[in-house]
Design a protein around this motif. Structure first.
Motif, PDB file in Angstrom:
ATOM      1  N   LEU A 179     -12.270  -7.412  -3.169  1.00 55.56           N
ATOM      2  CA  LEU A 179     -11.791  -6.457  -4.172  1.00 55.56           C
ATOM      3  C   LEU A 179     -12.629  -6.681  -5.428  1.00 55.56           C
ATOM      4  O   LEU A 179     -12.861  -7.828  -5.823  1.00 55.56           O
ATOM      5  N   TRP A 186      -7.151   2.196  -0.640  1.00 56.58           N
ATOM      6  CA  TRP A 186      -6.881   0.890  -0.029  1.00 56.58           C
ATOM      7  C   TRP A 186      -6.681   1.024   1.486  1.00 56.58           C
ATOM      8  O   TRP A 186      -7.049   0.139   2.248  1.00 56.58           O
ATOM      9  N   ILE A 203       0.855  -1.203   0.000  1.00 59.68           N
ATOM     10  CA  ILE A 203       0.000   0.000   0.000  1.00 59.68           C
ATOM     11  C   ILE A 203       0.887   1.248   0.000  1.00 59.68           C
ATOM     12  O   ILE A 203       0.635   2.207  -0.733  1.00 59.68           O
ATOM     13  N   VAL A 227     -12.949  -2.857  -1.787  1.00 59.11           N
ATOM     14  CA  VAL A 227     -12.266  -1.885  -2.650  1.00 59.11           C
ATOM     15  C   VAL A 227     -12.755  -2.123  -4.074  1.00 59.11           C
ATOM     16  O   VAL A 227     -12.822  -3.267  -4.527  1.00 59.11           O
ATOM     17  N   ILE A 284      -4.891  -5.616   0.452  1.00 58.70           N
ATOM     18  CA  ILE A 284      -6.003  -5.383   1.399  1.00 58.70           C
ATOM     19  C   ILE A 284      -6.426  -6.687   2.090  1.00 58.70           C
ATOM     20  O   ILE A 284      -7.378  -6.704   2.853  1.00 58.70           O
ATOM     21  N   SER A 328      -3.159  -6.468  -5.590  1.00 59.92           N
ATOM     22  CA  SER A 328      -4.031  -5.507  -4.895  1.00 59.92           C
ATOM     23  C   SER A 328      -4.859  -6.207  -3.818  1.00 59.92           C
ATOM     24  O   SER A 328      -5.058  -5.663  -2.720  1.00 59.92           O
TER      25      SER A 328
END
Ligand code: SF4
Length: 417
Positions: free
Chosen positions: A77, A65, A43, A205, A113, A109
């Motif tokens: 996500l 995020w 991140i 997200v 998260i 990604s």
């Protein structure tokens, strides 16, 4: 000197997974999961890169995020592939030619998260791309980059595809969530934001396709190096969907803040078609107010376009104009844009539901010479004030803003018989 494209994403186009690996594909994933880089560091790297969302709003990705609560048991996500903004077709190109880059971006990604499941929300009109994405996911699973304990880490991940039902409004992230939950695609009132209560009430997200495709590139070159491409508030490249009266239409990758809109038209689009008269440019999809020919010597980046009273939105540049004796076609062009908003208004909020029809009626009256342009502008301004801040999403406001802007900027052309 002609300006050419700056390539980051396009360099990763690959026909199949072997070609992608040959081009250095999945090295970022190996770096993150294989070397055990903690999610917070990922991140942090994305924050350093300055990456802003490529779907329309331009919100900083790393910051988005960081709003996800770390202690939540379940998180999701979602890759927003509901590319519905008229004039925009660059995500389609990534889905078709760089699905492995996108998948790598989604995995990294999701790891950042800590989401074990992600979805690609694919617009109904892209159903024909479904098999291409599905195959790419399967191939990635087969080589062990999706599934359980990826690259020997404790991270598990699955990617699923969700096919939309063909509504423009479902590109808005909360309407997208509603539709995924089996409900009518109405935008939600915010707060709560998806980072707190997203899919089925879990922190979620939602990132655009192009945004996610940038993630492996950022992890490969490092956030600071990525931030050196472009200009400070608009880092990296953008995929531009160029259409309209240019000789060469298509998707071009440009370095943000380093090429003007005129250069994009002249050098990448090979100029305006013969016998056509340039009337203006819509710089960010149909929701962005138009720029006059003398306003396009600005660099293509988030801030420069905002300063001119428009926005780079989804990165769709629509170059419009007509043959010398057909200038009155501008009203038809504007009417088709307003008709789009009228048809796609989901109907949840009265000012938008009624207002978009009222704007359409005003244009009809202008066409029949029953209403003067100045009077139309006044009425639309009144409608805009009734929509501003009182609707669940910006659709109605956008319809009023672009119509007013067209009427003001092109009153001379629109007054032609
Ligand atoms: S502003 Fe329009 S499109 Fe947006 S939620 Fe309200 S009615 Fe639906």
């Amino acid at each position: 000197m002609k300006k050419s494209e700056t390539l980051l994403i396009k360099k990763k186009y690959a026909e199949n997974i072997d070609e992608y690996i040959q081009k250095g594909g999945f090295l970022s994933l190996k770096k993150v999961l294989g070397d055990g880089i903690p999610p917070e560091k990922v991140i942090e790297e994305v924050k350093k890169s300055g990456l802003r969302g490529r779907g329309g709003a331009g919100f900083p990705t790393g910051l988005k995020w960081s709003f996800i609560p770390r202690d939540a048991e379940k998180k999701f996500l979602i890759c927003n592939a509901d590319e519905g903004e008229p004039g925009t077709f660059k995500d389609r190109e990534i889905l078709l030619y760089a699905p492995y880059l996108l998948i790598e971006g989604i995995i990294i990604s999701s790891y950042a998260i800590q989401a074990e499941v992600s979805y690609i929300y694919l617009r109904k009109e892209y159903k024909w791309i479904y098999d291409r994405i599905y195959k790419a996911i399967r191939e990635t699973e087969e080589i062990g980059f999706l599934g359980k304990n990826i690259l020997g880490s404790s991270f598990n991940h699955r990617i699923k595809i969700f096919l939309g039902a063909g509504a423009y409004i479902c590109g808005e992230e909360t309407a997208l969530l509603e539709s995924m939950e089996g409900k009518k695609g109405f935008p939600r009132l915010k707060p709560p934001y998806p980072a707190d209560k997203g899919l089925f009430g879990n922190p979620t997200v939602i990132n655009n396709v192009e945004t996610l495709a940038n993630i492996p590139i950022i992890m490969e070159m490092g956030g600071e190096n990525y931030a050196k491409i472009g200009v400070p508030k608009s880092t990296g490249t953008r995929l531009i969907s160029l259409s309209g009266i240019v000789r060469k239409k298509g998707v071009f990758e440009i370095e943000q803040g380093k090429i003007t809109i005129r250069e994009i038209i002249e050098d990448l689009g090979e100029g305006v078609k013969e016998n056509y008269h340039l009337l203006g440019v819509i710089p960010g999809g149909i929701s962005a107010p138009p720029l006059l020919p003398d306003e396009i010597d600005i660099t293509y980046d988030f801030e420069s376009i905002i300063e001119k009273g428009s926005m780079s939105g989804s990165g769709a540049i629509i170059v419009f104009g007509f043959k010398e004796d057909k200038k009155n076609e501008l009203l038809k062009f504007l009417k088709s844009a307003v008709n789009f908003f009228k048809e796609e208004s989901c109907g949840k909020c009265t000012p938008c539901r009624e207002g978009t029809w009222a704007i359409n009626d005003i244009l009809e009256k202008i066409e029949k010479r029953e209403t003067q342009i100045e009077e139309g502008v006044e009425i639309i301004d009144g409608l805009y004030k009734k929509m501003k801040g009182l609707c669940a999403c910006p659709l109605g406001e956008s319809c009023a803003i672009i119509t007013e802007s067209f009427l003001k900027k092109y009153s001379d052309v629109l007054n032609l018989k």
